[in-house]
Structures are given as C-alpha cells and as structure tokens.
Design a protein around this motif. Structure first.
Motif, PDB file in Angstrom:
ATOM      1  N   ARG A 180      -9.578   5.078   9.984  1.00  0.00           N
ATOM      2  CA  ARG A 180      -9.708   6.528  10.040  1.00  0.00           C
ATOM      3  C   ARG A 180      -9.802   7.032  11.477  1.00  0.00           C
ATOM      4  O   ARG A 180      -9.446   8.168  11.774  1.00  0.00           O
ATOM      5  CB  ARG A 180     -10.926   6.985   9.241  1.00  0.00           C
ATOM      6  N   GLU A 205       2.179   1.806  -3.429  1.00  0.00           N
ATOM      7  CA  GLU A 205       1.149   2.350  -4.309  1.00  0.00           C
ATOM      8  C   GLU A 205       0.921   3.830  -4.048  1.00  0.00           C
ATOM      9  O   GLU A 205       0.682   4.602  -4.979  1.00  0.00           O
ATOM     10  CB  GLU A 205      -0.153   1.572  -4.127  1.00  0.00           C
ATOM     11  N   GLU A 206       0.980   4.215  -2.785  1.00  0.00           N
ATOM     12  CA  GLU A 206       0.791   5.633  -2.499  1.00  0.00           C
ATOM     13  C   GLU A 206       1.940   6.457  -3.053  1.00  0.00           C
ATOM     14  O   GLU A 206       1.759   7.579  -3.495  1.00  0.00           O
ATOM     15  CB  GLU A 206       0.641   5.858  -0.992  1.00  0.00           C
ATOM     16  N   ARG A 207       3.134   5.880  -3.043  1.00  0.00           N
ATOM     17  CA  ARG A 207       4.269   6.583  -3.657  1.00  0.00           C
ATOM     18  C   ARG A 207       4.039   6.707  -5.165  1.00  0.00           C
ATOM     19  O   ARG A 207       4.369   7.724  -5.775  1.00  0.00           O
ATOM     20  CB  ARG A 207       5.578   5.847  -3.398  1.00  0.00           C
ATOM     21  N   LEU A 208       3.450   5.668  -5.737  1.00  0.00           N
ATOM     22  CA  LEU A 208       3.115   5.710  -7.164  1.00  0.00           C
ATOM     23  C   LEU A 208       2.174   6.881  -7.439  1.00  0.00           C
ATOM     24  O   LEU A 208       2.362   7.645  -8.393  1.00  0.00           O
ATOM     25  CB  LEU A 208       2.450   4.387  -7.547  1.00  0.00           C
ATOM     26  N   VAL A 209       1.175   7.040  -6.594  1.00  0.00           N
ATOM     27  CA  VAL A 209       0.254   8.168  -6.740  1.00  0.00           C
ATOM     28  C   VAL A 209       1.022   9.486  -6.625  1.00  0.00           C
ATOM     29  O   VAL A 209       0.811  10.419  -7.396  1.00  0.00           O
ATOM     30  CB  VAL A 209      -0.853   8.116  -5.665  1.00  0.00           C
ATOM     31  N   ALA A 217      -5.062   7.036   5.656  1.00  0.00           N
ATOM     32  CA  ALA A 217      -5.824   5.791   5.611  1.00  0.00           C
ATOM     33  C   ALA A 217      -5.034   4.663   4.944  1.00  0.00           C
ATOM     34  O   ALA A 217      -5.145   3.505   5.341  1.00  0.00           O
ATOM     35  CB  ALA A 217      -7.137   6.016   4.873  1.00  0.00           C
ATOM     36  N   TYR A 218      -4.218   4.995   3.955  1.00  0.00           N
ATOM     37  CA  TYR A 218      -3.479   3.947   3.236  1.00  0.00           C
ATOM     38  C   TYR A 218      -2.464   3.242   4.113  1.00  0.00           C
ATOM     39  O   TYR A 218      -1.944   2.197   3.755  1.00  0.00           O
ATOM     40  CB  TYR A 218      -2.782   4.536   2.008  1.00  0.00           C
ATOM     41  N   SER A 264       0.831  -1.202   0.000  1.00  0.00           N
ATOM     42  CA  SER A 264       0.000   0.000   0.000  1.00  0.00           C
ATOM     43  C   SER A 264       0.866   1.252   0.000  1.00  0.00           C
ATOM     44  O   SER A 264       0.557   2.245  -0.662  1.00  0.00           O
ATOM     45  CB  SER A 264      -0.913  -0.015   1.217  1.00  0.00           C
ATOM     46  N   LEU A 269       4.219  10.118  -7.264  1.00  0.00           N
ATOM     47  CA  LEU A 269       5.057  10.398  -8.433  1.00  0.00           C
ATOM     48  C   LEU A 269       4.205  10.756  -9.643  1.00  0.00           C
ATOM     49  O   LEU A 269       4.613  11.549 -10.484  1.00  0.00           O
ATOM     50  CB  LEU A 269       5.945   9.192  -8.762  1.00  0.00           C
ATOM     51  N   GLY A 270       3.033  10.149  -9.723  1.00  0.00           N
ATOM     52  CA  GLY A 270       2.195  10.401 -10.886  1.00  0.00           C
ATOM     53  C   GLY A 270       1.454  11.716 -10.807  1.00  0.00           C
ATOM     54  O   GLY A 270       1.306  12.404 -11.817  1.00  0.00           O
ATOM     55  N   ARG A 271       0.994  12.067  -9.618  1.00  0.00           N
ATOM     56  CA  ARG A 271       0.013  13.146  -9.560  1.00  0.00           C
ATOM     57  C   ARG A 271       0.276  14.259  -8.560  1.00  0.00           C
ATOM     58  O   ARG A 271      -0.540  15.150  -8.401  1.00  0.00           O
ATOM     59  CB  ARG A 271      -1.379  12.551  -9.260  1.00  0.00           C
ATOM     60  N   ARG A 272       1.395  14.187  -7.830  1.00  0.00           N
ATOM     61  CA  ARG A 272       1.657  15.273  -6.885  1.00  0.00           C
ATOM     62  C   ARG A 272       2.815  16.139  -7.366  1.00  0.00           C
ATOM     63  O   ARG A 272       3.732  15.659  -8.024  1.00  0.00           O
ATOM     64  CB  ARG A 272       1.962  14.710  -5.490  1.00  0.00           C
ATOM     65  N   HIS A 323      -1.872  16.675   0.224  1.00  0.00           N
ATOM     66  CA  HIS A 323      -3.089  15.866   0.057  1.00  0.00           C
ATOM     67  C   HIS A 323      -2.935  14.570   0.848  1.00  0.00           C
ATOM     68  O   HIS A 323      -3.173  13.481   0.326  1.00  0.00           O
ATOM     69  CB  HIS A 323      -3.347  15.542  -1.405  1.00  0.00           C
TER      70      HIS A 323
END
Lengths: 248, 248
Positions: free
Chosen positions: A239, A139-143, A233-234, A136, A145-148, A229
């Motif tokens: 929560r 994957e969050e690192r993937l997010v 949760a990841y 997980s 690199l892709g979108r932040r 952002h």
DNA sequence: CGTTTGGTTGACCAAGTTCAATCAGAGTGG
DNA sequence: CCACTCTGATTGAACTTGGTCAACCAAACG
C-alpha cells in the motif's frame, strides 16, 4: 541491453536486486527470442506453446474460446510477462496466445526454466512471484466481471494497465500508449465493442479519460479510481508503493 | 487415516503415486489442524491467514469484497484444496476465506511448505500442480462470467463441483451433497440470488438438474453439459480421463 | 481510389436486477 | 407444546443495463 531485457529486469528488480550472474542467467534465458507479427494467434496445438513465452516487447493476450465462437481474453500480456507457465504443471490444454502488436518473445523450455530455478533459487522465486501476480490480476478481473458495472470495468482495466506499464518503466501517470481495439477491451471485459464505445464516450464526456488513436490520457485519475473501485493492492505493490504512485 | 488426509492424498494420487515416506510427510504437514465453525470468516488481517490452509473436511470459499459491500467469490474450497498459496510470494493482501460448513483445516506455515518442497521435490511439484489447477479453475470462472448466460453459469458450476468432488472420491455422476445456498451461488456467478432461484427453477422444469435440500441431482447430465458448454479439460484430467467419466 | 478495419450512433430488445411480498423450515425461549 | 424469530427460498411487477440489428463514418493501406 535491449529494451526487452530491460522490461523483465525492471520487473524482477521490483521483487529483489539480482546479482551480476543472475542478470547474466536471465539474458541467457532470453537469448532464443523471435519476432512475431501483429494480430497472429498461437493455438494450443502449436509447437511454440510447448514452451513458456517471455515477452520482450509488444503486446498480446491470453484467451479461451467457447464452442459457440465467443472469446474471453484472460489477460493482456505486456513486456516482462510470462505466458504458459501453467502448462508446465498441468497437462490439459492451456490457453491460446494472440499478439496485438508485433511481439518479440523468448521461448523457454519448461526444462531449462526448472533448471534455472534450481540453480538460482532467487530467480525461481521471482518466477513464482510473477506467476502469483498474474493469478492475482486474473482474480481481480473475475471480481470486475462479477461485480462491476461496464463503466467500472473499463475504468478499472485502464488503470490496471497504467500501473503495470509504469511497473516496467513505460507510460506515465497521465497516460500511456495503448494498442488495444475497443473489440479487445470488450473481449476482456465481457461486453460488446458497441457498449465499450458508449462507455468510453461517457467517460470522455465526464472528463475522466480519453482513449483515442491508441493513446489513453487520464484527465481525472482520482475520479476514475472512484467509479472503478480501484485499489492497486492486488498488483502486489504494498500500500505504501501504491500511495507513492497515486499520491493518496 | 482420517477422511481429510484421504482427500488430499486422493487428490495428490491423481498427480503421482507418493511413496511411504512422502505420505508420512504429508501426514506431518496436516498434523496441526483445527476445526472451524460453519459460516465464519477469516479476513486478511487474521493471524491464521499468514499461513496456508489445507482443507481436510468441509466446504468454504475464497472471496474479495468491493468497497461498496459487494462480494465476489473467487472459488469454492473443498477437501484437499489449498487456501493462501499466493500469499507466500505476494505481499499484497490476499483473499478472504469463509467457511460454509464446519471445516477442519490444517494451518501450514509458508516456511515449512517451502522446506518440504525442497526436501521432497515431488511433493513440491504436487503443490504447484494443485495451485495451477486452482488457477485454471479461476480462469474458467472468468470465462463463465464474461461469456456464459446465467443458466450456463449455474450449470457449469454444478458440473465443475461434481467433477472436483469425484476427484477426491466424493459424490457420484448422478449427484452430490452441496451445502451452498442460492446466495453463495449468486456471489460466485456474478448474479443475484433471486435470479439464481429462477434459473434453478428453469433447469428443474427442463428436466436437467434438481438442486434442493443441499442435494444436487443430475437428471440429464449431457443436456446440462450442452447448455453449459462444459469441457472438463481445464480441470487437468486429460481428455481420456474426461471421456471415462462422462462416457463421451 | 476502392477496400478493409475499427469507430460511432440510433432504435429496439432481452437478460437480469430491484423492490416488495410471501412462505417454509429450523432453532429458541417461555 | 407453542409462539417467535431468523435464514433461505420463492414469486410477481416494474425497471435498467447492456445486447442486437442496422446503418454510416474515417483512417489506413494496397
């Protein structure tokens, strides 16, 4: 009990409460441990990497290199983390491991890991839980690199490390000890160290965080979470737990 | 045997040769399947996502959205792939699932998956192997987003999809059916669809690949592998198998 | 002390984004 | 059958983010 055993136990205790015999079993697994110097690399052909490494103390990272020499850090490894679980099931070359500080790590053979999982199903479950957590995080690192943006990535990583450290009883919500260089950050975040430097300066000038002399100090954690952002949760804490840590 | 069962079986057969009773068990698992329309989304609060989805036919993808509305595709899902394995062990919100084409998928409860794993250890091993593979794919995408140019990312993804499709007996080394839009590619690669369009044009002009009308056609696979820095080892086929496919 | 490692800064450059149109094909209602 | 619409592809021009190149600095260490 050494500090290291503490880290893995503290982590596992977030998943379930191990019995006395399960704790003994964990200690037995961690028995065959070894100290590695700071800034060394274990490559895929290394003998040690045929086993799973369990970090007792110190920091490291897992990485892949491209043919052109560029390095991508997949994940930073802190006490209680596993390295090389994937290699148990996949025959391809796994990742490389590099130490950042001096590291104390136990080398556990896939065989004994499987044996323990069979005999102590709850420990096996905890291992799979830990592996899921690491997946997980990747994957969050993937997010990221892709979108932040660059600033978002830096902020996000610092917050993530903070949460993971609190998870094993290190650091506090106001800051933590961080032995990473700006170059390490850059290799993890798909940036250059020069740009990481500029981003850190800006975050400092904005009064959000200070990262200096191997210490991260949060000045405005809420503001930092906004530009990152960040949603914990990841990291697998529900929560509610997340709210408890962050007060919101 | 339907095509879908074929995909999962073909894939698993790369790992080990299932016995007749193991095959029967797989068919039982895939019994409760359902057809979903193209371009729908199953979000984290969906009832279906409490189960693991096993794709029988069609394409989809797993994703995470940021608060600001940006979407990052984690991985494309093709027949034989699992969605939601992680959710079994981690209580946090898992990923979202979206279909690309119409999809036929079996929803398997975590409970029955665990039960099957206990009773048929080799099937359990195959599931963990598949999960490891998906983790490795995510990590390679991480490397792509961190360290590859836009053209390298596009080239790498097309090559990866090609190998994965051949793995389940679809497509050929000269091309494959690809229902992705340029927007999908962009969401997976951390780019804008506009730039993906420009990159595809360049790859076409360089005589490397053509992607048009949902068909990918490789013109110069070797040249494409060069600019992608593509090494199929991370897909778990040993280097020998890799050499067999690529002839080098 | 000198050397090495990591941090800091500036000037310039390039890859990729944004904004704004235009276009082509598939489906839909009249 | 024909307009109408929607989605996805395509292109150009201006702009931004982050990279490259080239210094210089500061602490740590032999």
């Amino acid at each position: 009990m050494t500090i290291g055993e503490g880290a893995l136990l503290t982590k596992i205790s977030r998943h379930f409460s191990p019995s006395a015999s399960e704790i003994a079993e964990i200690k037995k697994l961690l028995g065959n441990h070894h100290e590695y110097a700071a800034r060394i690399e274990l490559l895929e052909d290394s003998e040690v990497l045929k086993a799973v490494l369990i970090l007792n103390s110190g920091w490291g990272y897992s990485f892949r290199d491209l043919p052109n020499g560029l390095r991508q850090i997949i994940d930073f490894m802190i006490p209680g983390d596993f390295f090389g679980l994937r290699g148990i099931f996949l025959n391809g070359p796994s990742l490389g491991f590099a130490s950042i500080t001096a590291v104390d790590a136990a080398a556990v053979s896939p065989h004994s890991l499987l044996a323990v999982s069979r005999q102590w199903p709850r420990l096996g479950g905890a291992i799979l839980w830990s592996a899921s957590l690491q997946g997980s995080i990747a994957e969050e690192r993937l997010v990221a690199l892709g979108r932040r943006s660059a600033a978002g990535r830096v902020a996000h990583l610092l917050l993530e490390l903070s949460v993971r450290l609190e998870f094993i009883g290190q650091g506090s919500s106001s800051g933590f000890f961080c032995p990473l260089t700006q170059h390490d950050l850059a290799n993890a975040l798909g940036l250059t160290s020069i740009h990481v430097n500029r981003v850190l300066r800006r975050l400092r000038q904005l009064g959000l965080v200070v990262f200096r002399n191997s210490e991260v100090e949060f000045l405005d954690r809420s503001g930092l979470m906004d530009i990152a952002h960040f949603d914990a949760a990841y990291l697998g804490l529900g929560r509610e737990a997340s709210r408890k840590i962050f007060g919101r």
